[in-house]
Write a protein that holds these residues in place. Sequence first.
Motif, PDB file in Angstrom:
ATOM      1  N   LEU A  10       0.829  -1.207   0.000  1.00 39.45           N
ATOM      2  CA  LEU A  10       0.000   0.000   0.000  1.00 39.45           C
ATOM      3  C   LEU A  10       0.862   1.255   0.000  1.00 39.45           C
ATOM      4  CD1 LEU A  10      -2.927  -0.918   2.422  1.00 39.45           C
ATOM      5  CD2 LEU A  10      -3.046  -0.525  -0.034  1.00 39.45           C
ATOM      6  N   ALA A  11       1.932   1.264   0.783  1.00 38.84           N
ATOM      7  CA  ALA A  11       2.828   2.421   0.819  1.00 38.84           C
ATOM      8  C   ALA A  11       3.483   2.635  -0.537  1.00 38.84           C
ATOM      9  CB  ALA A  11       3.878   2.237   1.903  1.00 38.84           C
ATOM     10  N   LEU A  12       3.878   1.543  -1.202  1.00 34.93           N
ATOM     11  CA  LEU A  12       4.494   1.639  -2.515  1.00 34.93           C
ATOM     12  C   LEU A  12       3.501   2.195  -3.540  1.00 34.93           C
ATOM     13  CD1 LEU A  12       6.936   1.048  -4.323  1.00 34.93           C
ATOM     14  CD2 LEU A  12       6.009  -1.237  -4.676  1.00 34.93           C
ATOM     15  N   LEU A  13       2.259   1.692  -3.525  1.00 33.12           N
ATOM     16  CA  LEU A  13       1.237   2.184  -4.443  1.00 33.12           C
ATOM     17  C   LEU A  13       0.902   3.647  -4.173  1.00 33.12           C
ATOM     18  CD1 LEU A  13      -1.168  -0.872  -4.656  1.00 33.12           C
ATOM     19  CD2 LEU A  13       0.356  -0.011  -6.439  1.00 33.12           C
ATOM     20  N   ALA A  14       0.851   4.043  -2.924  1.00 35.92           N
ATOM     21  CA  ALA A  14       0.571   5.445  -2.596  1.00 35.92           C
ATOM     22  C   ALA A  14       1.661   6.353  -3.135  1.00 35.92           C
ATOM     23  CB  ALA A  14       0.421   5.625  -1.091  1.00 35.92           C
ATOM     24  N   GLY A  15       2.896   5.892  -3.126  1.00 33.14           N
ATOM     25  CA  GLY A  15       4.004   6.675  -3.659  1.00 33.14           C
ATOM     26  C   GLY A  15       3.922   6.842  -5.162  1.00 33.14           C
ATOM     27  N   CYS A  16       3.225   5.933  -5.841  1.00 31.21           N
ATOM     28  CA  CYS A  16       3.077   6.007  -7.298  1.00 31.21           C
ATOM     29  C   CYS A  16       1.948   6.929  -7.721  1.00 31.21           C
ATOM     30  CB  CYS A  16       2.808   4.613  -7.869  1.00 31.21           C
ATOM     31  SG  CYS A  16       4.218   3.509  -7.720  1.00 31.21           S
ATOM     32  N   ALA A  17       1.038   7.251  -6.820  1.00 32.59           N
ATOM     33  CA  ALA A  17      -0.098   8.103  -7.172  1.00 32.59           C
ATOM     34  C   ALA A  17       0.397   9.472  -7.584  1.00 32.59           C
ATOM     35  CB  ALA A  17      -1.055   8.217  -5.996  1.00 32.59           C
ATOM     36  N   ARG A  18      -0.172   9.991  -8.641  1.00 35.22           N
ATOM     37  CA  ARG A  18       0.226  11.315  -9.131  1.00 35.22           C
ATOM     38  C   ARG A  18      -0.612  12.386  -8.469  1.00 35.22           C
ATOM     39  NH1 ARG A  18       0.624  11.110 -15.547  1.00 35.22           N
ATOM     40  NH2 ARG A  18      -0.070  13.210 -15.134  1.00 35.22           N
ATOM     41  N   ALA A  19       0.045  13.450  -8.087  1.00 34.12           N
ATOM     42  CA  ALA A  19      -0.685  14.604  -7.555  1.00 34.12           C
ATOM     43  C   ALA A  19      -1.455  15.232  -8.699  1.00 34.12           C
ATOM     44  CB  ALA A  19       0.300  15.612  -6.969  1.00 34.12           C
ATOM     45  N   PRO A  20      -2.616  15.819  -8.425  1.00 32.17           N
ATOM     46  CA  PRO A  20      -3.350  16.474  -9.506  1.00 32.17           C
ATOM     47  C   PRO A  20      -2.517  17.590 -10.118  1.00 32.17           C
ATOM     48  CG  PRO A  20      -4.490  16.739  -7.372  1.00 32.17           C
ATOM     49  CD  PRO A  20      -3.253  15.938  -7.143  1.00 32.17           C
ATOM     50  N   ALA A  21      -2.644  17.744 -11.441  1.00 29.80           N
ATOM     51  CA  ALA A  21      -1.903  18.799 -12.137  1.00 29.80           C
ATOM     52  C   ALA A  21      -2.421  20.162 -11.687  1.00 29.80           C
ATOM     53  CB  ALA A  21      -2.081  18.656 -13.645  1.00 29.80           C
ATOM     54  N   PRO A  22      -1.523  21.129 -11.494  1.00 20.79           N
ATOM     55  CA  PRO A  22      -1.979  22.466 -11.112  1.00 20.79           C
ATOM     56  C   PRO A  22      -2.747  23.125 -12.247  1.00 20.79           C
ATOM     57  CG  PRO A  22       0.384  22.467 -11.572  1.00 20.79           C
ATOM     58  CD  PRO A  22      -0.086  21.039 -11.662  1.00 20.79           C
ATOM     59  N   GLN A  23      -3.574  24.092 -11.887  1.00 21.79           N
ATOM     60  CA  GLN A  23      -4.334  24.843 -12.888  1.00 21.79           C
ATOM     61  C   GLN A  23      -3.427  25.846 -13.586  1.00 21.79           C
ATOM     62  OE1 GLN A  23      -7.424  23.144 -13.196  1.00 21.79           O
ATOM     63  NE2 GLN A  23      -8.039  25.065 -14.040  1.00 21.79           N
ATOM     64  N   ALA A  24      -3.600  25.975 -14.876  1.00 20.62           N
ATOM     65  CA  ALA A  24      -2.962  27.042 -15.646  1.00 20.62           C
ATOM     66  C   ALA A  24      -4.122  27.826 -16.240  1.00 20.62           C
ATOM     67  CB  ALA A  24      -2.071  26.479 -16.739  1.00 20.62           C
ATOM     68  N   GLY A  25      -4.489  28.917 -15.619  1.00 22.59           N
ATOM     69  CA  GLY A  25      -5.695  29.609 -16.065  1.00 22.59           C
ATOM     70  C   GLY A  25      -6.894  28.749 -15.702  1.00 22.59           C
ATOM     71  N   TYR A  26      -7.662  28.357 -16.696  1.00 24.68           N
ATOM     72  CA  TYR A  26      -8.867  27.560 -16.466  1.00 24.68           C
ATOM     73  C   TYR A  26      -8.721  26.121 -16.940  1.00 24.68           C
ATOM     74  CZ  TYR A  26     -10.583  32.143 -15.498  1.00 24.68           C
ATOM     75  OH  TYR A  26     -10.727  33.387 -14.948  1.00 24.68           O
ATOM     76  N   ARG A  27      -7.497  25.697 -17.246  1.00 26.19           N
ATOM     77  CA  ARG A  27      -7.283  24.305 -17.660  1.00 26.19           C
ATOM     78  C   ARG A  27      -6.101  23.720 -16.910  1.00 26.19           C
ATOM     79  NH1 ARG A  27      -3.560  23.590 -21.739  1.00 26.19           N
ATOM     80  NH2 ARG A  27      -4.573  21.660 -22.366  1.00 26.19           N
ATOM     81  N   ALA A  28      -6.126  22.421 -16.752  1.00 20.01           N
ATOM     82  CA  ALA A  28      -5.069  21.720 -16.018  1.00 20.01           C
ATOM     83  C   ALA A  28      -3.759  21.801 -16.801  1.00 20.01           C
ATOM     84  CB  ALA A  28      -5.472  20.272 -15.790  1.00 20.01           C
ATOM     85  N   ALA A  29      -2.708  22.245 -16.131  1.00 18.91           N
ATOM     86  CA  ALA A  29      -1.384  22.336 -16.753  1.00 18.91           C
ATOM     87  C   ALA A  29      -0.940  20.939 -17.171  1.00 18.91           C
ATOM     88  CB  ALA A  29      -0.389  22.942 -15.772  1.00 18.91           C
ATOM     89  N   GLY A  30      -0.309  20.848 -18.308  1.00 17.33           N
ATOM     90  CA  GLY A  30       0.194  19.572 -18.788  1.00 17.33           C
ATOM     91  C   GLY A  30      -0.814  18.749 -19.564  1.00 17.33           C
ATOM     92  N   THR A  31      -2.082  19.156 -19.559  1.00 20.50           N
ATOM     93  CA  THR A  31      -3.091  18.443 -20.339  1.00 20.50           C
ATOM     94  C   THR A  31      -2.906  18.823 -21.810  1.00 20.50           C
ATOM     95  OG1 THR A  31      -4.663  18.534 -18.518  1.00 20.50           O
ATOM     96  CG2 THR A  31      -5.561  18.087 -20.698  1.00 20.50           C
ATOM     97  N   PRO A  32      -2.822  17.824 -22.691  1.00 21.89           N
ATOM     98  CA  PRO A  32      -2.705  18.173 -24.118  1.00 21.89           C
ATOM     99  C   PRO A  32      -3.922  18.977 -24.570  1.00 21.89           C
ATOM    100  CG  PRO A  32      -2.257  15.841 -23.759  1.00 21.89           C
ATOM    101  CD  PRO A  32      -2.795  16.391 -22.459  1.00 21.89           C
ATOM    102  N   ILE A  33      -3.698  19.844 -25.535  1.00 23.37           N
ATOM    103  CA  ILE A  33      -4.784  20.636 -26.129  1.00 23.37           C
ATOM    104  C   ILE A  33      -4.641  20.495 -27.635  1.00 23.37           C
ATOM    105  CG2 ILE A  33      -3.426  22.766 -26.025  1.00 23.37           C
ATOM    106  CD1 ILE A  33      -6.103  24.277 -25.559  1.00 23.37           C
ATOM    107  N   TYR A  34      -5.781  20.406 -28.304  1.00 26.52           N
ATOM    108  CA  TYR A  34      -5.781  20.137 -29.730  1.00 26.52           C
ATOM    109  C   TYR A  34      -6.610  21.185 -30.462  1.00 26.52           C
ATOM    110  CZ  TYR A  34      -4.237  15.679 -27.930  1.00 26.52           C
ATOM    111  OH  TYR A  34      -3.539  14.710 -27.264  1.00 26.52           O
TER     112      TYR A  34
END
Length: 177
Positions: A10-34
């Motif tokens: 469980l500790a190992l899996l918790a370490g693999c969880a990604r933190a939510p991406a921060p907001q850049a304006g009104y969209r999540a930073a790092g999210t692809p845009i097309y």
Amino acid sequence: MRAVTGLALLALLAGCARAPAPQAGYRAAGTPIYSNAVFLPDRLAGRWMQVADFAPAGAGACAARGLTVTPGGAGQLTVEADLCLDGETRRFAGPAAVTGPGRIRLAAADPAGIGAEWWVLWVDADYRTLVVGTPSGSFGMILNRTRDLPPDRLAAAREVLAWNGYDLGRMRAVGPR
């Protein structure tokens, strides 16, 4: 022993969880845009009513007249805009250029504001509803040929915005001026 192994897993899996991406304006930073590669700029010609924008929490009401586009040939447009962007009224009148597939830039406009490169995220097959955003997420909007946006096209526009990382909880309706 089995309990210790389970806790370690469980500790190992918790370490693999990604933190939510921060907001850049009104969209999540790092999210692809097309942008829409099959977008036809000449089909934008005419009047568009703004029906939705993204605004900061606590922003006051905003009313807009919308957008008028006149094609000028060779990737050039003339744009007259009275829009709600980032919770405030923004106006522009002048030339714009098609800068890439599904991308438009207003000439001599503030690049940190209304002059940021507009990406056409979606337009329905009949060019009645248009969704525009920016890679920075500084603004996004839904435009329609009439004030009345049918529920199916509103649902499609919302899906496109969500797919491109926009926080739909920050979207709001825009009324007429």
